[in-house]
Design a protein around this motif. Structure first.
Motif, mmCIF file in Angstrom:
data_model
loop_
_atom_site.group_PDB
_atom_site.id
_atom_site.type_symbol
_atom_site.label_atom_id
_atom_site.label_comp_id
_atom_site.label_asym_id
_atom_site.label_seq_id
_atom_site.Cartn_x
_atom_site.Cartn_y
_atom_site.Cartn_z
ATOM 1 N N SER A 3 46.204 34.475 38.525
ATOM 2 C CA SER A 3 44.933 34.089 39.128
ATOM 3 C C SER A 3 45.066 32.764 39.875
ATOM 4 O O SER A 3 44.127 31.986 39.913
ATOM 5 C CB SER A 3 43.861 33.994 38.054
ATOM 6 N N GLN A 5 44.759 29.907 42.303
ATOM 7 C CA GLN A 5 43.716 29.560 43.263
ATOM 8 C C GLN A 5 44.243 28.443 44.161
ATOM 9 O O GLN A 5 44.238 27.277 43.775
ATOM 10 C CB GLN A 5 42.451 29.098 42.529
ATOM 11 N N SER A 7 44.648 25.584 46.937
ATOM 12 C CA SER A 7 43.823 24.571 47.583
ATOM 13 C C SER A 7 44.046 24.690 49.093
ATOM 14 O O SER A 7 45.200 24.645 49.549
ATOM 15 C CB SER A 7 44.251 23.181 47.095
#
Length: 128
Positions: A3, A5, A7
């Motif tokens: 998962s 994520q 930036s």
């Protein structure tokens, strides 16, 4: 880390460095190399490289392949440190095998082969 994520700021900074690494100026290249080494200490840097190679289709194939070659080098040199991000990297690279660009498919397959050399077939079947 399936998962992951990213930036947007880190993604853009890494892409900028990859673009600037094509400079013929050795001083610029030395500076870029230092900056990339600093990113190498970021625990999810290889996830960014996989992301750029496999999913950032807005960038030229040349930049995406540079990310893939750097990822392959990191897999070879630091395979033992990839445990946390390996599943994410594998997922992105497998998806990249469907990319319309032959260069992206080839670079992705080279990274996948390097993962298999580093961890054997069992690294594909471990649940984390």
């Amino acid at each position: 880390m399936a998962s992951f994520q990213p930036s947007p700021e880190d993604s853009q900074n890494i892409i900028r460095l990859l673009k600037e690494s094509r400079s013929p100026n050795p001083e610029v290249n030395a500076n870029i190399q230092k900056q990339l080494e600093q990113y190498n200490h970021m625990h999810n840097f290889n996830c960014y490289l996989a992301l750029i190679l496999g999913q950032v289709k807005s960038e030229p194939d040349e930049i995406r392949c540079v990310a893939g070659l750097l990822l392959k080098q990191n897999i070879q040199n630091y395979f033992g440190n990839l445990k946390e991000s390996l599943k994410y990297i594998q997922q992105v690279l497998l998806q990249a095998l469907l990319d319309p660009s032959r260069d992206i498919r080839n670079t992705s397959s080279n990274c996948l082969a390097t993962i298999t050399r580093g961890g054997g077939l069992e690294c594909w079947f471990k649940n984390e």
